[in-house]
Design an enzyme around this catalytic site. Structure first.
Site, PDB file in Angstrom:
ATOM      1  N   CYS A 106      12.066  67.164  62.274  1.00 15.51           N
ATOM      2  CA  CYS A 106      10.718  66.951  61.729  1.00 15.51           C
ATOM      3  C   CYS A 106      10.435  67.857  60.528  1.00 15.51           C
ATOM      4  O   CYS A 106       9.353  67.804  59.961  1.00 15.51           O
ATOM      5  CB  CYS A 106       9.661  67.136  62.801  1.00 15.51           C
TER       6      CYS A 106
ATOM      7  N   GLU B 164      13.735  75.864  65.732  1.00 14.54           N
ATOM      8  CA  GLU B 164      13.510  76.342  64.368  1.00 14.54           C
ATOM      9  C   GLU B 164      13.868  77.804  64.204  1.00 14.54           C
ATOM     10  O   GLU B 164      13.530  78.420  63.198  1.00 14.54           O
ATOM     11  CB  GLU B 164      12.073  76.055  63.924  1.00 14.54           C
TER      12      GLU B 164
ATOM     13  N   HIS C 243       2.425  76.096  53.153  1.00 15.54           N
ATOM     14  CA  HIS C 243       1.446  75.213  53.783  1.00 15.54           C
ATOM     15  C   HIS C 243       0.504  74.508  52.818  1.00 15.54           C
ATOM     16  O   HIS C 243       0.036  73.416  53.110  1.00 15.54           O
ATOM     17  CB  HIS C 243       0.769  75.922  54.946  1.00 15.54           C
TER      18      HIS C 243
HETATM   19  C1  PEP Z   1       9.454  73.431  60.354  1.00 14.75           C
HETATM   20  O1  PEP Z   1       9.444  74.653  60.476  1.00 14.75           O
HETATM   21  O2  PEP Z   1      10.407  72.791  59.858  1.00 14.75           O
HETATM   22  C2  PEP Z   1       8.303  72.629  60.778  1.00 14.75           C
HETATM   23  C3  PEP Z   1       8.396  71.315  60.860  1.00 14.75           C
HETATM   24  O3  PEP Z   1       7.142  73.242  61.052  1.00 14.75           O
HETATM   25  P1  PEP Z   1       6.220  73.951  59.962  1.00 14.75           P
HETATM   26  O4  PEP Z   1       6.630  73.461  58.609  1.00 14.75           O
HETATM   27  O5  PEP Z   1       4.832  73.578  60.309  1.00 14.75           O
HETATM   28  O6  PEP Z   1       6.515  75.402  60.186  1.00 14.75           O
HETATM   29 MG    MG Z   2       8.006  75.646  61.673  1.00 14.52          MG
END
Ligand code: PEP
Ligand code: MG
Length: 586
Positions: free
Chosen positions: A505, A434, A193
């Site tokens: 995404c 996911e 993150h």
């Molecule tokens: C993912 O897991 O690919 C996603 C887009 O969400 P995050 O990266 O916030 O977990």
């Molecule tokens: Mg994710």
């Protein structure tokens, strides 16, 4: 010392500047006893340190307010309050009266308080452990006369390269982008993150350097080549020259790609793709809207909670969502409900868990905390009055979770109606794909969701059992593994058969070679980092879906990720020409 440190490119760009080292750990405090006649002096020294720490926190709060806003600054009010807590001060002074020196007395009390708070049944207290730790470090820094590593005092125009172990939310909200040119961290990976946030803020960043903080002293001159994942210390004039010309070449390349901002994402065989932007902070919305994106494919709402003392209330959330919707007037805005816990933000004072990645997080935590969840749902229903808001649920494994979320959405709507607050009821509900579980059982969502959005960051993590944030596993985090490609194909096939919209995404969509594979697997909607929109349009306009399909089939049939990459690369290079792929590493 090896002057070239290798890490992982997290957010592109090449910057030059002095190293600013940030060590934010509780220092070791030696055990020291004092004589009776030193007690008063020691108490005075302690009070002085508390007073100085408070002054410092007031500065920090003002800075945070300037750079991040009043809600983010509130976290420091909490810390200022702790330093004024009579019980805490009295406990420290009582230890000093028992002949401990001020440093040790404060250290012992803070350790006790942190333990007490961490074990408390009240979430409000557990939530404060991070603040207590910050206060612990800050006062000891004063008492022990340690260098103040806070990033707050970096003067504007310094162009410092901030080198730290990891970026905590309370540090992030203090960052002055006019003072900090780049970020380099020991921990983290491309999909961690910190990396996502740095990309979102447009700050060049290299993560996963492992031991940069222990190798550096601070003050060294350095080049951060975040596009290649390098931190070069004390560069020679020749090296500087070489980096400068690379930076110029990148700037020219970016300017070249910018010409594609407003063109359509259409392949050579006339298939139009939908390109949306990922937005992590409401403040980014206006810039993201200028990227040429057709709306927002993922708004990560958990960043509304970064560095905060409390959860944002309904009004604040409503304003944040509305801001994004209005910036993207006329386009869809897909807002993901809170994806917190685990590797995400440790908010809410939830207990730490042995397996946070498999733990009580995201949709699980929201469904079990309906009061918290419904605040968000009400804010979203209200924001939907201003545009095409769509709601997306994270970490779904079963349609039962969708049904439970829908029931809470109905309750949220009923509450707004009862209160006479205007809102729009017809808001599409979709899910993140996911987890391998959801992917394999994608057909079970038919008739229950309006769209799928494939989160490849987590899909790779859970399919390959590779922690996405673990720097030691970075080379094993292979999105082109045949299992991942086959799961994506499965999701797309089910979506097509059932008439469900499907997008990607995750970070794969922002990487040219992977975007090529995704298009070949039948994906027609990508949501990318706003800075990758123009480069992705360039890519799309240089390929045909037929070529992409051939490449994706070869990649999915390859036995390893490396073979899959080869299959994709030679075909893409043949289509786009030799040289670096557009925005690769962006
Ligand atoms: C993912 O897991 O690919 C996603 C887009 O969400 P995050 O990266 O916030 O977990
Ligand atoms: Mg994710």
């Amino acid at each position: 010392m090896n002057r070239v440190l290798h890490g992982i490119s997290a957010s592109p760009g090449i910057v030059f500047g002095p190293v600013r080292l940030l060590r934010w750990d509780v220092p070791e405090v030696p055990h020291r006893v004092i004589a009776d006649e030193q007690v008063d002096e020691e108490i005075a020294r302690f009070r002085d340190a508390v007073a100085r720490a408070t002054t410092r926190l007031l500065q920090v709060r003002d800075r945070a307010e300037q750079h991040a806003g009043p809600e983010e600054a509130a976290i420091f009010e909490v810390q200022i309050g702790m330093l004024a807590d009579a019980a805490l001060l009295a406990e420290v002074e009582s230890y000093i009266r028992q002949n401990l020196d001020a440093d040790k007395a404060f250290d012992v009390v803070m350790l006790e308080w942190r333990q007490k708070f961490a074990r408390s049944a009240a979430p409000m207290l557990r939530e404060r452990v991070g603040d207590l730790t910050d206060v612990h470090i800050r006062v000891l820094t004063m008492l022990m006369d340690l260098p103040d590593h806070d990033p707050v005092d970096v003067p504007k125009g310094t162009n410092a390269i901030l080198v730290t172990d990891d970026l905590t939310p309370s540090i992030t909200v203090q960052l002055d982008r006019e003072a900090i040119a780049g970020i380099a961290t020991d921990s983290g990976t491309r999909t961690s993150h910190v990396a996502i946030l740095a990309r979102s803020l447009g700050i060049p960043a290299v993560v996963g350097l492992r031991d940069a903080t222990s190798r550096l002293k601070g003050g060294e001159s350095a080049v951060l080549d975040a596009s290649s994942g390098l931190l070069v210390i004390e560069p020679s004039p020749n090296e500087l020259e070489a980096f400068r010309s690379r930076a110029d070449a990148q700037a020219r390349n970016d300017a070249e790609l910018a010409r594609f901002t407003d063109v359509e994402a259409i392949t050579t065989d006339h298939v139009r793709l939908t390109l949306r932007a990922n937005v992590d902070l409401p403040e980014e919305a206006e810039a993201a809207a200028r990227s040429g994106a057709d709306g927002v494919g993922l708004m990560r709402t958990e960043f509304l909670v970064v560095g905060r003392a409390t959860m944002p209330d309904e009004e604040e959330q409503y304003r944040a969502y509305r801001r994004v919707v209005e910036a993207f007037a006329g386009h869809p805005v897909i807002v993901r409900t809170f994806d917190i816990g685990g590797d995400k933000l440790p908010v809410g004072g939830y207990p730490s868990e042995p397996n946070p990645f498999l733990g009580w997080r995201a949709i699980r935590m929201c469904l079990d905390s309906p009061d918290l969840f419904k605040v968000q749902l009400r804010a979203l229903l209200r924001a939907a009055l201003h545009g095409d808001v769509r709601i997306m649920l994270p970490l779904i494994v079963s349609v039962a979770e969708v049904r439970a979320a829908r029931a809470l959405l109905d309750e949220a709507a009923a509450e707004l109606t009862a209160a006479g607050v205007p809102f729009r009821r017809q808001v599409p509900l979709g899910v993140m794909m996911e987890t391998p579980g959801a992917a394999v059982a994608a057909d079970t969502f038919a008739g229950e969701v309006a769209f799928f959005s494939i989160g490849t960051n987590d899909l790779v993590q859970y399919t390959l059992a590779v922690d996405r944030g673990n720097v030691n596993l970075a080379s094993r985090f292979t999105a082109l593994h045949p299992a991942v490609l086959r799961l994506i194909r499965r999701i797309v096939d089910v979506a097509d058969a059932q008439g469900i919209d499907v997008a990607v995404c995750g970070e794969m969509a922002s990487q040219p070679l992977m975007a090529f594979a995704l298009i070949g697997l039948g994906v027609r909607e990508l949501s990318v980092n706003p800075r990758a929109v123009a480069a992705t349009k360039f890519l799309v306009r240089g390929i045909s879906t037929a070529l992409a399909a051939e490449a994706a089939t070869a990649a999915a049939n390859a036995r390893t990720a490396i073979d899959a990459e080869r299959e994709l690369r030679f075909r893409l290079v043949a289509a786009l020409g030799d040289g670096p792929l557009p925005g690769e590493g962006a």
